[in-house]
Design a protein around this motif. Structure first.
Motif, short mmCIF file in Angstrom:
data_model
loop_
_atom_site.label_atom_id
_atom_site.label_comp_id
_atom_site.label_asym_id
_atom_site.label_seq_id
_atom_site.Cartn_x
_atom_site.Cartn_y
_atom_site.Cartn_z
N ALA A 245 3.29 61.03 -12.24
CA ALA A 245 2.96 60.02 -11.23
C ALA A 245 3.25 60.57 -9.84
N GLY A 246 2.48 60.11 -8.86
CA GLY A 246 2.68 60.55 -7.48
C GLY A 246 3.91 59.92 -6.87
N LEU A 247 4.39 60.52 -5.80
CA LEU A 247 5.53 59.98 -5.07
C LEU A 247 5.07 58.84 -4.18
N ARG A 248 5.82 57.75 -4.18
CA ARG A 248 5.59 56.61 -3.31
C ARG A 248 4.15 56.10 -3.39
N GLY A 249 3.69 55.92 -4.62
CA GLY A 249 2.37 55.35 -4.80
C GLY A 249 1.23 56.33 -4.75
N GLY A 250 1.52 57.63 -4.66
CA GLY A 250 0.46 58.64 -4.63
C GLY A 250 -0.25 58.73 -5.97
N PRO A 251 -1.44 59.34 -5.99
CA PRO A 251 -2.20 59.45 -7.24
C PRO A 251 -1.49 60.34 -8.26
N SER A 252 -1.72 60.06 -9.52
CA SER A 252 -1.11 60.87 -10.58
C SER A 252 -1.83 62.20 -10.72
N GLY A 253 -1.12 63.19 -11.22
CA GLY A 253 -1.73 64.48 -11.52
C GLY A 253 -2.48 64.40 -12.85
N ASP A 254 -2.93 65.53 -13.32
CA ASP A 254 -3.69 65.59 -14.57
C ASP A 254 -2.83 66.23 -15.66
N LEU A 255 -3.19 65.93 -16.90
CA LEU A 255 -2.52 66.54 -18.05
C LEU A 255 -3.50 67.51 -18.71
N TYR A 256 -3.05 68.73 -18.93
CA TYR A 256 -3.88 69.75 -19.56
C TYR A 256 -3.30 70.08 -20.94
N ILE A 257 -4.12 69.88 -21.96
CA ILE A 257 -3.73 70.22 -23.33
C ILE A 257 -4.26 71.61 -23.63
N PHE A 258 -3.36 72.56 -23.88
CA PHE A 258 -3.75 73.93 -24.25
C PHE A 258 -3.59 74.07 -25.77
N LEU A 259 -4.68 74.46 -26.42
CA LEU A 259 -4.69 74.50 -27.88
C LEU A 259 -4.42 75.90 -28.43
N GLU A 260 -3.69 75.93 -29.52
CA GLU A 260 -3.46 77.17 -30.27
C GLU A 260 -3.82 76.89 -31.73
N VAL A 261 -4.75 77.65 -32.27
CA VAL A 261 -5.16 77.49 -33.67
C VAL A 261 -4.32 78.43 -34.53
N GLU A 262 -3.65 77.88 -35.52
CA GLU A 262 -2.76 78.67 -36.37
C GLU A 262 -3.55 79.65 -37.25
N ASP A 263 -2.91 80.76 -37.59
CA ASP A 263 -3.51 81.70 -38.54
C ASP A 263 -3.64 81.04 -39.90
N HIS A 264 -4.63 81.49 -40.68
CA HIS A 264 -4.89 80.91 -42.00
C HIS A 264 -4.62 81.96 -43.07
N PRO A 265 -4.08 81.58 -44.23
CA PRO A 265 -3.78 82.57 -45.27
C PRO A 265 -5.02 83.16 -45.94
N LEU A 266 -6.18 82.48 -45.85
CA LEU A 266 -7.38 82.97 -46.53
C LEU A 266 -8.47 83.45 -45.58
N PHE A 267 -8.59 82.81 -44.43
CA PHE A 267 -9.72 83.08 -43.54
C PHE A 267 -9.26 83.71 -42.23
N GLN A 268 -10.05 84.65 -41.76
CA GLN A 268 -9.87 85.20 -40.41
C GLN A 268 -11.07 84.75 -39.58
N ARG A 269 -10.78 84.39 -38.34
CA ARG A 269 -11.84 83.83 -37.48
C ARG A 269 -12.23 84.80 -36.38
N GLU A 270 -13.53 84.93 -36.16
CA GLU A 270 -14.06 85.66 -35.01
C GLU A 270 -15.14 84.80 -34.38
N GLY A 271 -14.77 84.06 -33.33
CA GLY A 271 -15.71 83.14 -32.71
C GLY A 271 -16.05 82.01 -33.67
N GLU A 272 -17.35 81.85 -33.92
CA GLU A 272 -17.78 80.79 -34.85
C GLU A 272 -17.88 81.29 -36.29
N HIS A 273 -17.59 82.57 -36.54
CA HIS A 273 -17.72 83.13 -37.89
C HIS A 273 -16.35 83.24 -38.57
#
Length: 383
Positions: A245-273
């Motif tokens: 939240a902003g100070l003294r009624g100022g506008p709120s900032g934004d929230l950025y969700i950064f994603l991490e995809v875990e490694d898989h025991p069977l599949f390896q990923r390269e882009g969409e493949h």
């Protein structure tokens, strides 16, 4: 030493407009300001020269007199109207020229951010970062995820004003609400953040008991985040206004969700493949046959192994990969064969393999071809 032409000093033509003259002076003032040229003894003199030129050329009457008579217009007698209004350039108040662009330059020269007039009473809240890990299966199908984010939210008691029960912040008496104070140091003016209000332009005499006058309090918030199908490590999702939240009624900032995809025991990923390494026995690779392989959606697919397959051979399953993030279809899945050498053989198995080896002289074309090349190489070295 003769004075340089004022137009030459600023690097503009005689037909330059007032905006062009001001822009040129701004560039010179930034380039030659003494604070940026501590190791250049000539910078101060050049800085004064640029101020003198701008003091004349920014004024329509002085400029007209200079265009007609040159420097003589300000050296006694000639150009009386110009002299009456401003005297000789360089002898008056230099700040009248520099203050025209001071606010623009201040932030650059002093290292501040946007040194315009007036303090910012309401300050935008900071952006927040949240690191979220998802499985490859979740990245494949997409999902709704609830996250708990510790952040500063607007104080409910004072509604972000920072002042107690109905009272209002007051203009700072030191800076009169400007947020900054100026002081004359030699031939130039220095602007600093007001020490009383710390640049806010206002002071709170009766601060809110809940937030201590900040207008916001620390709290953990639960948010529902939509994770689209096809995300990968490094994908960023922006939630506007969900940051601090902003100070003294100022506008709120934004929230950025950064994603991490875990490694898989069977599949390896390269882009969409996707790639799946499947071990097969020597017999299965030699004779061929069908095998059953898993797919990322939890299903199964039957794959036919051609007779005589070698390690590294790939077979493609169309449309069994990852969905493309912004639409456009589905990737493929590749099955890679790994021909496995048997271990812990019994005496009978060893005997059978030796017999098989004797009978398979013409069944290993790659081996035969390799040793032919080796023989040719050695013969060439001898010659």
């Amino acid at each position: 030493m003769a004075k340089r032409d004022f137009y030459e000093v600023l690097g503009v033509s005689r037909g330059a407009s007032p905006d062009e003259i001001k822009k040129a002076y701004r560039g010179k003032a930034k380039e030659l300001h003494p604070d940026r040229n501590a190791d250049n003894p000539k910078a101060e003199a050049q800085f004064k020269e640029a101020n003198e030129a701008y003091e004349v050329l920014k004024d329509a009457e002085k400029k007209a007199a200079y265009d007609r008579y040159g420097h003589a217009a300000f050296e006694g007698g000639m150009g009386a109207s110009a002299g009456a209004r401003g005297g000789q350039p360089g002898q008056g108040d230099f700040a009248s020229a520099f203050s025209d662009v001071f606010d623009d330059l201040f932030g650059d020269i002093m290292g501040g951010r946007g040194g315009g007039r007036g303090g910012q009473r309401a300050t935008r809240g900071a952006d927040l970062r949240y690191n979220l890990r998802v499985t490859l299966e979740e990245a494949h199908r997409g999902l709704q995820k609830t996250v708990s984010v510790p952040t500063a939210v607007q104080c409910g008691t004072c509604r972000g004003s920072g002042a107690e029960g109905g009272s209002e912040p007051q203009n700072c008496p030191t800076c009169s609400g400007m947020g900054k104070v100026r002081a004359q140091q030699g031939f130039f003016t220095v602007e600093r953040t007001c020490p009383t209000c710390s640049g806010a332009g206002q002071i709170i005499k009766n601060p809110c008991s809940e937030c201590g006058g900040a207008g916001r309090v620390q709290k953990e918030r639960s948010l529902s985040v939509n994770i689209p199908a096809g995300v990968e490590t490094g994908t960023r999702i922006r939630l506007g206004g969900e940051g601090e939240a902003g100070l003294r009624g100022g506008p709120s900032g934004d929230l950025y969700i950064f994603l991490e995809v875990e490694d898989h025991p069977l599949f390896q990923r390269e882009g969409e493949h996707l790639f799946c390494r499947v071990p097969v026995s020597i017999a299965a690779a030699a004779l061929g046959g069908d095998i059953e392989v898993p797919t990322i959606d939890g299903g199964r697919s039957r794959v036919k192994i051609p007779a005589g397959s070698q390690s590294g051979k790939q077979m493609r399953l169309r449309g069994k990969g990852m969905p493309m993030l912004r639409g456009g279809g589905q990737g493929d899945m590749y099955i890679e064969l790994a021909v496995e050498t048997p271990v812990n053989l019994t005496s009978r198995q060893k005997e059978i393999l030796r017999e098989f080896d004797r009978l398979s002289e013409n069944n290993n074309p790659e081996t035969s071809g390799f040793f032919k090349k080796v023989k040719t190489f050695w013969d060439g070295m001898k010659n």
